[in-house]
Design a protein around this motif. Structure first.
Motif, PDB file in Angstrom:
ATOM      1  N   PRO A   1       0.834  -1.203   0.000  1.00 41.84           N
ATOM      2  CA  PRO A   1       0.000   0.000   0.000  1.00 41.84           C
ATOM      3  C   PRO A   1       0.872   1.258   0.000  1.00 41.84           C
ATOM      4  CG  PRO A   1       0.046  -0.957   2.190  1.00 41.84           C
ATOM      5  CD  PRO A   1       0.728  -1.942   1.280  1.00 41.84           C
ATOM      6  N   LEU A   2       0.396   2.286  -0.665  1.00 43.69           N
ATOM      7  CA  LEU A   2       1.164   3.512  -0.830  1.00 43.69           C
ATOM      8  C   LEU A   2       0.861   4.486   0.308  1.00 43.69           C
ATOM      9  CD1 LEU A   2       0.527   3.943  -4.654  1.00 43.69           C
ATOM     10  CD2 LEU A   2       2.533   2.948  -3.549  1.00 43.69           C
ATOM     11  N   ASN A   3       1.900   4.900   1.006  1.00 42.62           N
ATOM     12  CA  ASN A   3       1.731   5.853   2.099  1.00 42.62           C
ATOM     13  C   ASN A   3       2.680   7.033   1.909  1.00 42.62           C
ATOM     14  OD1 ASN A   3       4.203   4.738   2.733  1.00 42.62           O
ATOM     15  ND2 ASN A   3       3.621   4.018   4.758  1.00 42.62           N
TER      16      ASN A   3
ATOM     17  N   ALA B   1      -2.811  -3.856  -9.325  1.00 51.13           N
ATOM     18  CA  ALA B   1      -2.443  -2.447  -9.511  1.00 51.13           C
ATOM     19  C   ALA B   1      -3.747  -1.663  -9.440  1.00 51.13           C
ATOM     20  CB  ALA B   1      -1.739  -2.227 -10.842  1.00 51.13           C
ATOM     21  N   LEU B   2      -4.144  -1.338  -8.221  1.00 51.26           N
ATOM     22  CA  LEU B   2      -5.446  -0.726  -7.989  1.00 51.26           C
ATOM     23  C   LEU B   2      -5.282   0.667  -7.392  1.00 51.26           C
ATOM     24  CD1 LEU B   2      -7.303  -3.773  -6.365  1.00 51.26           C
ATOM     25  CD2 LEU B   2      -7.126  -3.174  -8.799  1.00 51.26           C
ATOM     26  N   GLY B   3      -6.211   1.555  -7.713  1.00 48.17           N
ATOM     27  CA  GLY B   3      -6.183   2.888  -7.134  1.00 48.17           C
ATOM     28  C   GLY B   3      -4.854   3.565  -7.382  1.00 48.17           C
TER      29      GLY B   3
ATOM     30  N   GLY C   1      -7.409  -1.351 -11.845  1.00 49.11           N
ATOM     31  CA  GLY C   1      -8.667  -0.667 -11.595  1.00 49.11           C
ATOM     32  C   GLY C   1      -8.481   0.609 -10.808  1.00 49.11           C
ATOM     33  N   GLN C   2      -9.510   1.448 -10.899  1.00 44.66           N
ATOM     34  CA  GLN C   2      -9.611   2.661 -10.083  1.00 44.66           C
ATOM     35  C   GLN C   2     -10.910   2.531  -9.281  1.00 44.66           C
ATOM     36  OE1 GLN C   2      -6.087   4.624 -11.608  1.00 44.66           O
ATOM     37  NE2 GLN C   2      -7.345   4.943  -9.801  1.00 44.66           N
TER      38      GLN C   2
ATOM     39  N   PHE D   1       1.498  -5.252  -7.238  1.00 43.37           N
ATOM     40  CA  PHE D   1       2.385  -4.151  -7.619  1.00 43.37           C
ATOM     41  C   PHE D   1       2.198  -3.070  -6.555  1.00 43.37           C
ATOM     42  CE2 PHE D   1       2.659  -0.075 -10.037  1.00 43.37           C
ATOM     43  CZ  PHE D   1       4.002  -0.132 -10.394  1.00 43.37           C
ATOM     44  N   ALA D   2       0.976  -2.621  -6.412  1.00 39.29           N
ATOM     45  CA  ALA D   2       0.543  -1.776  -5.288  1.00 39.29           C
ATOM     46  C   ALA D   2      -0.973  -1.812  -5.300  1.00 39.29           C
ATOM     47  CB  ALA D   2       1.050  -0.351  -5.428  1.00 39.29           C
TER      48      ALA D   2
END
Length: 259
Positions: A26-28, A107-109, A130-131, A61-62
């Motif tokens: 997750p991206l922080n 690879a979402l959001g 996806g988004q 991927f994230a």
């Protein structure tokens, strides 16, 4: 610099940045700041001609932004969170070297938005895109509403963003969201092959081609053509242009030095 949320390695002219928050990466805020720093360092590293971006593990991927970090933020704090993401992603997009996303798993959001910043997207056959932010009562905030329509067209981008659907690698290839789909076990090998080909090209011309395309897309055609001439002249002034034309006339392989 020592990184915690990412890993950076270099080999044979190729740098690999690995998101290192398994299993979902997750991206922080920490990742955004470390990505910005890493890209700044790679920009000035003349030994690196291309960059691969990937995620640790085989699940993602994230898988998106770190919702646990975002959940209790104030509007001002979430604005700063989005700013940090966009600063990092703009640096990746505008790096004067080609960047390849090697997309393993989800690879979402924000993960999809990160992939959109890269010049090439090579996906494992198990990857999904996806988004899905609409399902959380929000919208993409790291470039998805802007980069996705520019890549696949407004109608298809609206379909993905408005519905929040998740698509597989084959569908992503059909939309032009990814350049290539390969078996999972060959993902990094294929990305490295492409990166090595790219890193062997003349660095100034590569940077100018990328700048002309990325910047020109947001200009009217007359201004974009003027920009192209400026970038052409810059490439023409390089030592690699002299070597490239000299090698062509002498019927030999050029020896580019990146100058």
């Amino acid at each position: 610099m020592t990184y915690e949320a990412i890993q950076v390695s270099k080999e044979n002219g190729v740098a690999t940045i690995t998101l290192n928050r398994p299993p979902m990466n997750p991206l922080n805020t920490q990742i955004f700041k470390e990505l910005t720093q890493a890209i700044n360092e790679l920009q000035s590293d003349i030994s690196v001609g291309a960059v691969i971006m990937t995620g640790s593990g085989d699940k993602a991927f994230a898988a998106g932004a770190d919702v646990t970090e975002m959940a209790n933020l104030t509007p001002v704090e979430v604005y700063n969170f989005c700013q940090d993401s966009q600063i990092a992603f703009k640096r990746i997009e505008n790096l004067g070297k080609p960047v390849i996303a090697a997309i393993n798993g989800l690879a979402l959001g924000g993960g999809c938005e990160l992939a959109l910043c890269c010049d090439f997207r090579v996906a494992a056959d198990t990857a999904k895109f996806g988004q899905p932010e609409i399902g959380l009562g929000i919208i993409p905030g790291a470039g998805g509403t802007q980069r996705l329509p520019r890549l696949i067209g407004a109608a298809k981008a609206k379909e993905l963003i408005f519905l929040g659907d998740i698509i597989d690698a084959s569908a992503a290839l059909g939309l032009g969201l990814v350049n290539k789909v390969v078996p999972t076990e060959l993902l990094l090998e294929e990305a490295q092959k492409l990166a090595k080909r790219l890193s062997s090209k003349p660095a100034v011309a590569m940077a100018m081609a990328k700048s002309a395309i990325n910047t020109g897309l947001n200009l009217d055609i007359s201004s974009a053509l003027t920009l192209e001439i400026q970038c052409f002249v810059t490439a023409f002034a390089s030592d690699d242009r002299k070597e490239g034309i000299g090698a062509f006339m002498e019927k030999r392989k050029p020896n580019f030095t990146g100058k």
